[in-house]
Design an enzyme around this catalytic site. Structure first.
Site, PDB file in Angstrom:
ATOM      1  N   HIS A  18       0.875  -1.193   0.000  1.00  0.00           N
ATOM      2  CA  HIS A  18       0.000   0.000   0.000  1.00  0.00           C
ATOM      3  C   HIS A  18       0.901   1.229   0.000  1.00  0.00           C
ATOM      4  CE1 HIS A  18      -3.664   2.337   1.634  1.00  0.00           C
ATOM      5  NE2 HIS A  18      -2.746   3.201   1.267  1.00  0.00           N
ATOM      6  N   HIS A  20       1.601   5.373  -1.748  1.00  0.00           N
ATOM      7  CA  HIS A  20       1.255   6.537  -2.573  1.00  0.00           C
ATOM      8  C   HIS A  20       2.519   7.063  -3.230  1.00  0.00           C
ATOM      9  CE1 HIS A  20      -2.837   6.852  -0.910  1.00  0.00           C
ATOM     10  NE2 HIS A  20      -2.271   6.356   0.178  1.00  0.00           N
ATOM     11  N   LYS A 104      -9.456  -0.262  -5.668  1.00  0.00           N
ATOM     12  CA  LYS A 104      -9.484   0.417  -4.380  1.00  0.00           C
ATOM     13  C   LYS A 104     -10.838   1.051  -4.100  1.00  0.00           C
ATOM     14  CE  LYS A 104      -7.817   2.504  -0.733  1.00  0.00           C
ATOM     15  NZ  LYS A 104      -6.678   2.322   0.145  1.00  0.00           N
ATOM     16  N   HIS A 141     -10.362   1.164   1.993  1.00  0.00           N
ATOM     17  CA  HIS A 141     -10.152   2.185   3.021  1.00  0.00           C
ATOM     18  C   HIS A 141     -11.371   2.071   3.934  1.00  0.00           C
ATOM     19  CE1 HIS A 141      -8.601   6.144   4.543  1.00  0.00           C
ATOM     20  NE2 HIS A 141      -9.788   6.050   5.131  1.00  0.00           N
ATOM     21  N   HIS A 179      -4.438  -0.531   5.961  1.00  0.00           N
ATOM     22  CA  HIS A 179      -4.030   0.244   7.132  1.00  0.00           C
ATOM     23  C   HIS A 179      -4.993   0.064   8.306  1.00  0.00           C
ATOM     24  CE1 HIS A 179      -6.849   2.993   5.249  1.00  0.00           C
ATOM     25  NE2 HIS A 179      -5.991   3.386   4.343  1.00  0.00           N
ATOM     26  N   ASP A 252       1.557   2.793   3.492  1.00  0.00           N
ATOM     27  CA  ASP A 252       0.715   3.981   3.319  1.00  0.00           C
ATOM     28  C   ASP A 252       1.565   5.252   3.341  1.00  0.00           C
ATOM     29  OD1 ASP A 252      -1.568   5.369   2.748  1.00  0.00           O
ATOM     30  OD2 ASP A 252      -2.406   5.264   4.764  1.00  0.00           O
TER      31      ASP A 252
HETATM   32  O1  DOR Z   1      -3.131   9.633   5.543  1.00  0.00           O
HETATM   33  C1  DOR Z   1      -3.514   9.316   4.425  1.00  0.00           C
HETATM   34  N1  DOR Z   1      -2.977   9.861   3.310  1.00  0.00           N
HETATM   35  N2  DOR Z   1      -4.509   8.444   4.308  1.00  0.00           N
HETATM   36  C2  DOR Z   1      -5.067   8.162   3.135  1.00  0.00           C
HETATM   37  O2  DOR Z   1      -5.970   7.373   3.111  1.00  0.00           O
HETATM   38  C3  DOR Z   1      -4.632   8.856   1.903  1.00  0.00           C
HETATM   39  C4  DOR Z   1      -3.274   9.351   2.029  1.00  0.00           C
HETATM   40  C5  DOR Z   1      -2.882  10.333   0.932  1.00  0.00           C
HETATM   41  O3  DOR Z   1      -3.160  10.071  -0.239  1.00  0.00           O
HETATM   42  O4  DOR Z   1      -2.265  11.345   1.257  1.00  0.00           O
HETATM   43 ZN    ZN Z   2      -3.258   5.206   1.574  1.00  0.00          ZN
END
Ligand code: DOR
Ligand code: ZN
Length: 349
Positions: A18, A20, A104, A141, A179, A252
Site C-alpha cells: 500500500h 502513494h 481500491k 479504506h 491500514h 501507506d
Molecule cells: O493519511 C492518508 N494519506 N490516508 C489516506 O488514506 C490517503 C493518504 C494520501 O493520499 O495522502
Molecule cells: Zn493510503
C-alpha cells in the site's frame, strides 16, 4: 532465559502492499526511496484525476517505470479507483491486463482525493460481482464518513455497518482491509475467512494518538485513519507478529509538501518510504519478534496476492541512522517521519 540480541538481519526482499507515489516531480523524487528497499508496491490510484480505467493505469505505470533511477529494479502493481460509474467490463479489462492487481474502494470523502469514491455500496454490487468472478482483490479504506461518527470510531463503525456484510455477500472476493488501525479491525481480519487480509503501517505500529499532541499540535503525525489510543497500537503489534499470514506490510507512505501539512487545514499523510523497513524492524524488535518480520514483510503479501515471493535478500544492521530534518521532494520541502531524529536500523548496501 534471555535471547541474544540480533544486530544483523537478512530478509527476503520485502514489498510494500500500500503506497502513494503521486505523479510528476514528486513521483520522480519519492520513487527511489521505495525502489531502494522494496521489489514491488501496490500503487494507490488517488491521483488528480484518479486512475479509474485500465488505460489510466497503463499510462501511470509507464510514468512510474520512466521515473525509476537508472538500473533500479522495481515493479509497480497497479490499482483502479472504484467509482459508482465503474463498469463491470472495466474489471475484465483490468484482470486481462496482468498489471492491475486490485481495485481500491474509497468511501466518498473519507480521505485525500476520495471525493470520486463510493457513497453507496449498493451502486457497485455488479462491479464487486465481476471482481469476485475474475478474482481481482478489493482494497478497502475502511472508514465511514458520517460526520456524526466520532473520527476515532470510523473504522470500527465501517466494519460493523459495511464490511462485515460485504464479506458475507461476496464470499469468494479477496478483500484487503488496508491500514488497520484498531483492535476491532485486527480482530475482524483474524476472525474472517482466508479471503480477508489486512495491511499495517509502520507508523500505526510505532505511535499512538498522543504523538499528534506531544507538546503541541504535530501535523506530521496526522494521517487517515488517524492514530488511535495505545490499546489499539498494542493490538496491531500483536496482529503483526501473530504469524498467521493474514497481515502484511503496507506503509501507506503518503508524501505531502511541508506547507500543505503545516497549514490551518493540514493534509493527512505520513511519509515513511525513506526508512520503511527500518521502522518496521524497530516495531518488531520492540515486541521481541524480529523473527516474525520476514513473514510479515516478504512472504504474506505475495502469498495473498498470488504472486511469487522475491528471491533476493536485503540486510539490516542495527545502527542509529539519522533522518534529515527536511527532505527535498518534487521541488518542495517534505518532512519525513523521524525528521531530525534517528531510526535504529540501517539498510546495508
Ligand atoms: O493519511 C492518508 N494519506 N490516508 C489516506 O488514506 C490517503 C493518504 C494520501 O493520499 O495522502
Ligand atoms: Zn493510503
Amino acid at each position: 532465559m534471555s535471547t541474544p540480541r540480533t544486530d544483523r538481519l537478512t530478509l527476503t526482499r520485502p514489498d510494500d502492499w500500500h503506497l502513494h507515489l503521486r505523479d510528476g516531480a514528486m513521483l520522480r523524487d519519492v520513487l527511489p526511496d521505495t525502489a531502494r528497499q522494496m521489489a514491488r508496491a501496490i500503487v494507490m490510484p488517488n491521483l488528480v484525476p484518479p486512475v479509474v480505467t485500465t488505460a489510466d493505469a497503463a499510462a501511470y505505470r509507464e510514468r512510474i517505470l520512466a521515473a525509476l533511477p537508472e538500473g533500479a529494479r522495481f515493479e509497480p502493481l497497479m490499482t483502479l479507483y472504484l467509482t459508482e460509474a465503474t463498469a463491470p467490463d472495466e474489471i475484465l479489462r483490468a484482470k486481462d491486463s496482468g498489471f492491475v492487481h486490485g481495485v481500491k474502494l474509497y468511501p466518498a470523502n473519507a480521505t485525500t482525493n476520495s471525493h470520486a469514491g463510493v457513497a453507496d455500496l449498493r451502486r457497485v454490487h455488479a462491479v464487486l460481482e465481476a471482481m469476485q468472478r475474475v478474482d481481482l482483490p478489493l482494497l478497502v479504506h475502511g472508514e465511514v464518513t458520517d460526520p456524526d461518527v466520532d473520527v476515532f470510531d470510523r473504522e470500527a463503525v465501517f466494519i460493523e455497518r459495511h464490511l462485515d456484510r460485504l464479506v458475507r455477500d461476496f464470499p469468494a472476493l479477496r478483500v484487503v482491509l488496508e491500514h488497520v488501525t484498531t483492535r476491532e479491525g485486527a480482530q475482524f481480519v483474524l476472525d474472517a475467512p482466508a479471503t480477508v487480509a489486512g495491511t499495517l503501517t509502520a507508523h500505526h505500529l510505532l505511535l499512538n494518538r498522543n504523538a499528534i499532541f506531544a507538546g503541541g499540535l504535530r501535523p506530521h503525525h496526522y494521517c487517515l485513519p488517524v492514530l488511535k489510543r495505545e490499546l489499539h497500537r498494542q493490538a496491531l503489534v500483536k496482529a503483526a507478529i501473530s504469524g498467521g499470514g493474514k497481515f502484511f506490510l503496507g506503509t501507506d507512505s503518503a508524501p505531502h509538501p511541508k506547507h500543505a501539512k503545516e497549514s490551518s487545514c493540514g493534509c493527512a499523510g505520513i511519509y515513511t518510504a525513506h526508512a520503511a523497513i527500518e521502522l518496521y524492524a524497530e516495531a518488531f524488535d520492540a515486541a521481541g519478534a524480529l523473527d516474525r518480520l520476514e513473514g510479515f514483510a516478504s512472504h504474506n503479501g505475495p502469498d495473498f496476492y498470488r504472486l511469487p515471493r522475491n528471491t533476493d535478500r536485503i540486510e539490516l544492521v542495527r545502527e542509529a541512522t539519522p533522518v534529515p530534518p527536511v527532505m527535498s521532494k518534487g521541488g518542495q520541502e517534505l518532512v519525513p517521519l523521524r525528521a531530525g531524529e534517528t531510526v535504529a536500523w540501517r539498510l546495508a548496501g
